[in-house]
Design an enzyme around this catalytic site. Structure first.
Site, PDB file in Angstrom:
ATOM      1  N   GLU A  68       0.825  -1.221   0.000  1.00 36.78           N
ATOM      2  CA  GLU A  68       0.000   0.000   0.000  1.00 36.78           C
ATOM      3  C   GLU A  68       0.852   1.261   0.000  1.00 36.78           C
ATOM      4  OE1 GLU A  68      -3.343  -0.115   2.682  1.00 36.78           O
ATOM      5  OE2 GLU A  68      -3.424   2.068   2.830  1.00 36.78           O
ATOM      6  N   LYS A 112      -7.681  -0.660  11.321  1.00 36.20           N
ATOM      7  CA  LYS A 112      -7.020  -1.122  10.097  1.00 36.20           C
ATOM      8  C   LYS A 112      -5.823  -0.216   9.806  1.00 36.20           C
ATOM      9  CE  LYS A 112      -6.349  -1.637   5.470  1.00 36.20           C
ATOM     10  NZ  LYS A 112      -5.530  -0.795   4.575  1.00 36.20           N
ATOM     11  N   ASP A 121       4.146 -14.243  12.302  1.00 35.46           N
ATOM     12  CA  ASP A 121       2.792 -14.655  11.942  1.00 35.46           C
ATOM     13  C   ASP A 121       1.852 -13.451  12.091  1.00 35.46           C
ATOM     14  OD1 ASP A 121       0.239 -15.716  11.875  1.00 35.46           O
ATOM     15  OD2 ASP A 121       0.724 -17.457  13.120  1.00 35.46           O
ATOM     16  N   HIS A 172      -2.377  10.796  -0.891  1.00 38.15           N
ATOM     17  CA  HIS A 172      -2.264   9.567  -1.677  1.00 38.15           C
ATOM     18  C   HIS A 172      -2.006   9.897  -3.134  1.00 38.15           C
ATOM     19  CE1 HIS A 172      -4.434   6.417   1.027  1.00 38.15           C
ATOM     20  NE2 HIS A 172      -3.362   6.915   1.562  1.00 38.15           N
TER      21      HIS A 172
HETATM   22  C1  MEV Z   1      -6.301   3.050   4.777  1.00 40.59           C
HETATM   23  O1  MEV Z   1      -5.512   1.911   4.457  1.00 40.59           O
HETATM   24  C2  MEV Z   1      -6.303   3.286   6.272  1.00 40.59           C
HETATM   25  C3  MEV Z   1      -7.237   4.411   6.760  1.00 40.59           C
HETATM   26  O2  MEV Z   1      -8.565   4.155   6.300  1.00 40.59           O
HETATM   27  C4  MEV Z   1      -7.191   4.400   8.270  1.00 40.59           C
HETATM   28  C5  MEV Z   1      -8.203   5.304   8.941  1.00 40.59           C
HETATM   29  O3  MEV Z   1      -9.254   5.566   8.367  1.00 40.59           O
HETATM   30  O4  MEV Z   1      -7.917   5.708  10.094  1.00 40.59           O
HETATM   31  C6  MEV Z   1      -6.838   5.742   6.201  1.00 40.59           C
END
Ligand code: MEV
Length: 427
Positions: free
Chosen positions: A84, A268, A284, A382
């Site tokens: 990513e 995430k 792992d 991004h």
């Molecule tokens: C994207 O990989 C991760 C985000 O969505 C995390 C977040 O929203 O805090 C940008």
């Protein structure tokens, strides 16, 4: 092992070959390690063939270096394996902003794993629990020496805890937890061997039937914590004041604290920092993921893994504490040349030290996402990074990359065909 500075300014502007030369120069990594990190000599198919079944090849991921991290006063360059864009850059940037206030302060519990035994058909649960308590020392002693290498490092069996599950789809049953300190091993094999070994004696003592014998990935006896302070002034950018950014980050965190839909995405983002280091070191990552998410739901409601607040001076304070069962010996860590080189690069001496680095990157990555989301949104950053990659894909080199990327981003038209047109117009 010589200490080095992790402060890599403008690392991204160098060519790949230059970056590797800088790394070799800065660290005392041997040429085998450098070749493993650069991809010149990674995992061979012959090595892979001994790791899993039906091997037909190896799968690669980009390996980047997160710069600027200072962890418990030590500079550390952190290898991250992931696909990513923007993660490595933004974690490095947040680490840079934390340097003036001392970087990341991290700590860990003892590396104690939990092995579970499910005990069914127990005729007298109270008597069974009493028998297990009365025989705990003998049970622990019987498995303490099963793993000489762990014992040599100071690990071993620590405790036996018993619980009764009163309400389940098959009715009540007992669960025994073997607490085993696995030191620098992740410890799955060690714990699984130990619980399997204990099962017959536990059946004898309880009069029950031991069904499952397996470690728990909710390793909440093996926790690592990272804390860092970001001065408000370091958070200001563009039209945003430091106070605005700080308060926006706390508001964004409150959303994740209160709402599982947001918490999943927030977390995430944390795992965006954690998994790549776990993967780069041959650990792992499914275990790390399972433990982290289960811990985030420990109170019966899934919530944010991190907390964000301001201190008395108004600085932004971030904290992240997670179960983190990682190893630096055994398993893929031992076999995979990139994992070996990654550990050498970070100069980690213990599994806890690695876990602390991992949690620090998770915290930095969380901040990067919240800072973007609470201000301009994530797409702009991004887009700039993506535009750079598109410019390179179109054949741009050196100074052309930034020039074309800026133009693509300004036009909001980040396509290789447009980059090629721009490149042709420059030549
Ligand atoms: C994207 O990989 C991760 C985000 O969505 C995390 C977040 O929203 O805090 C940008």
């Amino acid at each position: 092992m010589n200490p080095y500075s992790s402060r890599l300014s403008g690392f991204y502007k160098h060519s790949l070959a230059e970056r590797i030369a800088i790394l070799a120069d800065l660290t005392d990594l041997d040429s085998d390690s450098i070749n493993a990190l650069s991809g010149a000599a990674g995992l061979t198919t012959a090595q892979a063939d001994h790791m899993i079944e039906n091997v037909i090849g190896v799968h690669s991921l980009p390996l980047g270096i997160a710069a600027n991290f200072q962890i418990n006063g030590r500079d550390v360059l952190i290898p991250m394996a992931l696909e990513e864009p923007s993660v490595v850059a933004s974690a490095s940037f947040m680490a840079k902003l934390a340097r003036n206030s001392g970087g990341f302060v991290c700590s860990s519990t003892e590396p104690e794993m939990i092995g579970q035994l499910q005990i069914l058909d127990v005729p007298d649960p109270a008597a069974a629990i009493a028998a297990l308590h009365a025989n705990t020392n003998a049970l622990l002693q019987s498995v303490d020496h099963l793993h000489p290498s762990i014992k040599k490092r100071g690990g071993g069996a620590r405790a036996l805890e018993v619980r009764e599950i009163t309400d389940s789809p098959i009715g009540p049953f007992l669960v025994a937890h073997l607490i085993y300190d696995t030191r620098d091993a992740m410890g799955a094999n060690a714990v699984n061997t130990a619980v399997e070994y204990l099962a017959p004696e536990i059946e004898r003592l309880t009069g029950g039937r031991v069904h499952l014998r397996i470690l728990s990935n909710l390793t909440d006896r093996r926790m690592s914590k990272a804390r860092a302070v970001w001065p408000t002034s370091a958070l200001a950018f563009g039209e945003f004041t430091g106070e605005d950014v700080r308060d926006g980050i706390i508001e964004a965190w409150a959303f994740a604290a209160a709402d599982p839909y947001r918490a999943a995405t927030h977390n995430k983002g944390i795992m965006n920092g954690i998994d790549p280091v776990v993967i780069a070191t041959g650990n792992d990552w499914r275990a790390a993921e399972a433990g982290a998410h289960a811990y985030a739901a420990r109170d019966g409601r899934y919530t944010s893994m991190s907390t964000w607040s301001k201190d008395a001076a108004g600085n932004l304070v971030g904290e992240l504490e997670l179960p983190m069962a990682l190893g630096i010996v055994g398993g893929a860590t031992k076999v995979h040349p990139v994992a070996q080189a990654a550990l050498k690069l970070m100069q980690v001496q213990t599994a806890n030290e690695l876990a602390e680095i991992v949690v620090a990157v998770g915290l930095a990555q969380n901040l990067a996402a919240l800072r973007a989301l609470a201000t301009e949104g994530i797409q702009r950053g991004h887009m700039t990074l993506h535009a750079r990659q598109v410019a390179v894909a179109a054949g741009a080199t050196g100074a052309q990359i930034e020039k074309i990327a800026a133009q693509l981003a300004a036009e909001k038209n980040v396509r290789v065909a447009r980059a090629q047109e721009l490149l042709a117009s420059f030549n």
